[in-house]
Design a protein around this motif. Sequence first.
Motif, PDB file in Angstrom:
ATOM      1  N   ASP A   1       7.985  -0.810 -10.051  1.00  0.00           N
ATOM      2  CA  ASP A   1       7.897   0.502 -10.690  1.00  0.00           C
ATOM      3  C   ASP A   1       8.172   1.579  -9.650  1.00  0.00           C
ATOM      4  N   GLU A   2       9.163   2.406  -9.901  1.00  0.00           N
ATOM      5  CA  GLU A   2       9.572   3.404  -8.906  1.00  0.00           C
ATOM      6  C   GLU A   2       8.455   4.392  -8.602  1.00  0.00           C
ATOM      7  N   ALA A   3       7.624   4.708  -9.588  1.00  0.00           N
ATOM      8  CA  ALA A   3       6.589   5.726  -9.389  1.00  0.00           C
ATOM      9  C   ALA A   3       5.375   5.186  -8.644  1.00  0.00           C
ATOM     10  N   VAL A   4       5.031   3.920  -8.845  1.00  0.00           N
ATOM     11  CA  VAL A   4       3.794   3.383  -8.258  1.00  0.00           C
ATOM     12  C   VAL A   4       4.037   2.125  -7.434  1.00  0.00           C
ATOM     13  N   GLY A   5       5.285   1.825  -7.114  1.00  0.00           N
ATOM     14  CA  GLY A   5       5.605   0.577  -6.420  1.00  0.00           C
ATOM     15  C   GLY A   5       4.874   0.416  -5.101  1.00  0.00           C
ATOM     16  N   ASN A   6       4.826   1.477  -4.295  1.00  0.00           N
ATOM     17  CA  ASN A   6       4.132   1.366  -3.004  1.00  0.00           C
ATOM     18  C   ASN A   6       2.646   1.114  -3.180  1.00  0.00           C
ATOM     19  N   GLU A   7       2.019   1.822  -4.120  1.00  0.00           N
ATOM     20  CA  GLU A   7       0.605   1.606  -4.376  1.00  0.00           C
ATOM     21  C   GLU A   7       0.356   0.189  -4.909  1.00  0.00           C
ATOM     22  N   ALA A   8       1.268  -0.304  -5.757  1.00  0.00           N
ATOM     23  CA  ALA A   8       1.131  -1.672  -6.260  1.00  0.00           C
ATOM     24  C   ALA A   8       1.246  -2.677  -5.122  1.00  0.00           C
ATOM     25  N   GLY A   9       2.186  -2.426  -4.197  1.00  0.00           N
ATOM     26  CA  GLY A   9       2.338  -3.322  -3.054  1.00  0.00           C
ATOM     27  C   GLY A   9       1.079  -3.361  -2.199  1.00  0.00           C
ATOM     28  N   ALA A  10       0.493  -2.193  -1.954  1.00  0.00           N
ATOM     29  CA  ALA A  10      -0.738  -2.150  -1.163  1.00  0.00           C
ATOM     30  C   ALA A  10      -1.868  -2.879  -1.884  1.00  0.00           C
ATOM     31  N   ALA A  11      -1.969  -2.685  -3.207  1.00  0.00           N
ATOM     32  CA  ALA A  11      -3.003  -3.369  -3.984  1.00  0.00           C
ATOM     33  C   ALA A  11      -2.761  -4.879  -3.985  1.00  0.00           C
ATOM     34  N   PHE A  12      -1.494  -5.285  -4.056  1.00  0.00           N
ATOM     35  CA  PHE A  12      -1.157  -6.708  -4.024  1.00  0.00           C
ATOM     36  C   PHE A  12      -1.636  -7.345  -2.718  1.00  0.00           C
ATOM     37  N   LEU A  13      -1.347  -6.703  -1.592  1.00  0.00           N
ATOM     38  CA  LEU A  13      -1.741  -7.260  -0.296  1.00  0.00           C
ATOM     39  C   LEU A  13      -3.262  -7.316  -0.164  1.00  0.00           C
ATOM     40  N   GLN A  14      -3.941  -6.310  -0.686  1.00  0.00           N
ATOM     41  CA  GLN A  14      -5.395  -6.332  -0.656  1.00  0.00           C
ATOM     42  C   GLN A  14      -5.930  -7.459  -1.540  1.00  0.00           C
ATOM     43  N   ALA A  15      -5.300  -7.649  -2.702  1.00  0.00           N
ATOM     44  CA  ALA A  15      -5.766  -8.672  -3.640  1.00  0.00           C
ATOM     45  C   ALA A  15      -5.565 -10.082  -3.100  1.00  0.00           C
ATOM     46  N   VAL A  16      -4.420 -10.330  -2.436  1.00  0.00           N
ATOM     47  CA  VAL A  16      -4.202 -11.692  -1.928  1.00  0.00           C
ATOM     48  C   VAL A  16      -5.179 -11.994  -0.797  1.00  0.00           C
ATOM     49  N   ARG A  17      -5.551 -10.989  -0.029  1.00  0.00           N
ATOM     50  CA  ARG A  17      -6.551 -11.227   1.018  1.00  0.00           C
ATOM     51  C   ARG A  17      -7.908 -11.531   0.396  1.00  0.00           C
ATOM     52  N   ALA A  18      -8.262 -10.784  -0.649  1.00  0.00           N
ATOM     53  CA  ALA A  18      -9.534 -11.041  -1.321  1.00  0.00           C
ATOM     54  C   ALA A  18      -9.539 -12.420  -1.977  1.00  0.00           C
ATOM     55  N   PHE A  19      -8.411 -12.779  -2.616  1.00  0.00           N
ATOM     56  CA  PHE A  19      -8.331 -14.077  -3.305  1.00  0.00           C
ATOM     57  C   PHE A  19      -8.291 -15.241  -2.311  1.00  0.00           C
ATOM     58  N   ALA A  20      -7.796 -14.993  -1.100  1.00  0.00           N
ATOM     59  CA  ALA A  20      -7.715 -16.061  -0.103  1.00  0.00           C
ATOM     60  C   ALA A  20      -9.077 -16.631   0.230  1.00  0.00           C
ATOM     61  N   VAL A  21     -10.113 -15.831   0.073  1.00  0.00           N
ATOM     62  CA  VAL A  21     -11.465 -16.322   0.327  1.00  0.00           C
ATOM     63  C   VAL A  21     -11.837 -17.403  -0.677  1.00  0.00           C
ATOM     64  N   ILE A  22     -11.275 -17.313  -1.890  1.00  0.00           N
ATOM     65  CA  ILE A  22     -11.584 -18.275  -2.952  1.00  0.00           C
ATOM     66  C   ILE A  22     -10.611 -19.460  -2.912  1.00  0.00           C
ATOM     67  N   ASP A  23      -9.338 -19.161  -2.783  1.00  0.00           N
ATOM     68  CA  ASP A  23      -8.303 -20.208  -2.845  1.00  0.00           C
ATOM     69  C   ASP A  23      -7.204 -19.836  -1.850  1.00  0.00           C
ATOM     70  N   THR A  24      -7.357 -20.284  -0.644  1.00  0.00           N
ATOM     71  CA  THR A  24      -6.407 -19.899   0.402  1.00  0.00           C
ATOM     72  C   THR A  24      -4.990 -20.374   0.114  1.00  0.00           C
ATOM     73  N   PRO A  25      -4.772 -21.616  -0.286  1.00  0.00           N
ATOM     74  CA  PRO A  25      -3.384 -22.063  -0.531  1.00  0.00           C
ATOM     75  C   PRO A  25      -2.681 -21.239  -1.611  1.00  0.00           C
TER      76      PRO A  25
END
Length: 855
Positions: free
Chosen positions: A638-662
């Motif tokens: 999304d052109e309007a929120v792509g950067n914010e989505a990318g930052a949220a994605f990176l934060q989410a994968v780090r949070a999820f890695a605690v549960i399921d690293t692979p």
Amino acid sequence: MTRLHIAALILVAASASTAFAQSDPLPDFDLIVAQHVARLSTEDPADRQRAQLGFEGICLSAARPGGEAERRGLCEAMLLHLGPETPHEARYWLIRMLERIGHDESVDALAKLFADPDERVRELARRALEANPSPAAAEHLRNYQSITSATPLRVALINSLGSHRDATSVAQLADTAAANEPQVARAAIAALGEIADPAAQSALMTLLADSPYRESVAAALLRVADKRLTEGNKDEAAKIAKQVLQASTSELSRVGALNALAASNGIAALPLLEATLDDVAAEFRNRAAALRFIAELPGSQPTTALTRRLPELPPELQVVAIHSLAERRDTAARGPVIAALEASDDERVRLAGLWSLRHLGDDQAVGTLSAIAADSDGEEQRVARESLARLEHTNLDDALITGMRELAPQQRVECIRALETRRCFAATPALLKIARDGPEDVRVAALEALSSLGGDATISELLQMLMQKLPREIRSAAEESLSRLCGTSEQPSVAMQTLLATWEPAGDVSRISLIRVIGRLGDDAGLPLIRTGLNAGDQAVSDAAVRALADWPTSTVLDELSVLARDAESQTHKILALRGMIRLIESATDRDAQAKIALYREALSLTDRPEEIRLALAGLGRLREEAAIRLIENYLDDEAVGNEAGAAFLQAVRAFAVIDTPAARSAFDTTAPHLGEQLQPTIDETRAFFTALQGNITQWEYAGPYTVEGEKWSKVYDMTFAPDKPTEHPTAGWRPLKPTNLDEPWSFDLTSIDTGSDRCIYARTSIWSVDERPAKLLIGSDDAVRVLLNGEAVYESKGIRGHSPLGDEVPITLTAGRNYLLLKVVQASGGWAFSCGVRDEDGAIIDGLIFEPPQ
């Protein structure tokens, strides 16, 4: 020497307070010192320090009052070991002890050390003679000073004579002070000032006339003057001070002389101090010192002298004069200080005057300070307000209340501020009266003050005000004050019932105020009234209710906001409700992660505005769920929120890695290469996080805490609890252990579970390995820990310690398949934490390990 004596001496070495019994024969000090010399010479610094402290205890005990025989005997024994045959560390310490307790018996032996080849021995001997009270010690210092030619040593010896206060040395020092060698002459002059007897005073007076080191002489004479003052001889001190003042050109010496004059002559020194003050050619420091010394004189004359000159002084001296007058607390200075304040354009003078009025002002100063506070800004306004609130006048509260009623409007506001700062609860009735009827700015200030000075009784008064027609600013101030009073009420439920009972008789404008107040309180007991407001016929009332719900602090209203976000007729209300809904999803403790994701999905379906989408993406990024990652991925392009989505994605994968690293690593590897360049630093950080995560255990269950009343942590460590007996207690109340540090999710802060002391928790997980293999368990704990692998104890640390993450290495053997790991982590006090990981024997990551709580 008997064994009893030896035992007594050992006890003395351990405690300097032990004394020899007077009825006992003297110990064999020769033997005692000989035995300690060996210990004082040991190469081990710690052993040597213990020996030094022990021998120091013996010396101090021997030097006690009434122990003269022991002191002399011990000193004479030490003198036998001062020669070069004694190891140097022992020699040094013996001389230092002679400095502490030596008298006339030590003088000759110490003097002989002036010829020792060891420079440190020579210096220690000089210091020991300096401290020795015997006149013979000063004689040796004097004689050696007369024959040595080394300037540093001569200076040191002369300093020793000065410290010794040796009157016999005055003539020699006077001759030395007339020498041409500057360092030596100045040292001799300073020594004469330390001796300070009449002969030394006379010698210095002579030197003051023609010495090339006149300023050194002046400084020494001022020390003599101090001694005369201490002796009570004020006339002699004044005589010295006048001589210095006439002869010296040094700023510091002249200041010192003025101080001595003021201290010795009292009010009689006033003319001379005034002359210095009036000397426009004098240094600023001298004139400022004269001001301060005048201010310290007794009586009313100093105040008259200072206030008379105040208008004529330059600004920098006016500041000193004003501060000096304030410190006198003489109210006769009030008028001149106010006049100087009002006449000056120099901010320094004005600030000094404003500050001084807190000490000099009376009720009349209320008008002056409130006017300046009202008409100025910046530092002047700040100081004026502080002084207004801190006036030392006895009846200040009454004066401020009067000023609040009678002065000009802006001054009344300043008086109200001061009353609030002073926490003057007696002003509450007057504040209520002004809040009802007065100029608008004054009413607003009164309402603001009531928020802290009012009480439960004020709540009804403010409610009555809100039932009336009010200007917007006053209504807003009344609402704010009422909210604060209800929020701090000692009976919050009664306060809420008072608010609710006012709804029916209130008009629409007053109902809006009630909704705003209840909205600020955020008390769920007020929700029925808010819901009533939603359905009110008046659009303004409904608008206030929507805004109150949108700002509600708890997730109680989530479902209502969801309905409003979807069905509200007003687009503004939809947006407000949606933003409130998104804000509350994360804090909804009654919803699990999947329910929260469903709410975020619903919220995103209701808007295409970037502002709300960004809020939802940020919340999703903090959830430890794969579904949250997938929902975020929909907005990466999304052109309007792509950067914010990318930052949220990176934060989410780090949070999820605690549960399921692979799974989290797979999502990261797939998506990260397609994210924008702006996110590259965060991508690099996330990649490093995955590297650090490998081999460290983030998945645990815990049981506890367990404690036994009255038992300390060490006993708790040895006791068994339910998790130690899995066959008897197969469940033991196991619960998931949530990460406490998302940057290091393998480190767990257990104080998030319990902050008490003397207790333990159990943590368990499983390690699945492809094959049997040797490995290394990394473990850190605060405090004690016991580790069992497959039911066998593999590690224990029973002690109090801080947490060093993954700090200890324990060799273990992993079996093929599932391995069960159980930790007992014991808390003594303070911090409480643990961390755990697994590596191969060489410290490398083991591929294929899976960490998860037991199934």
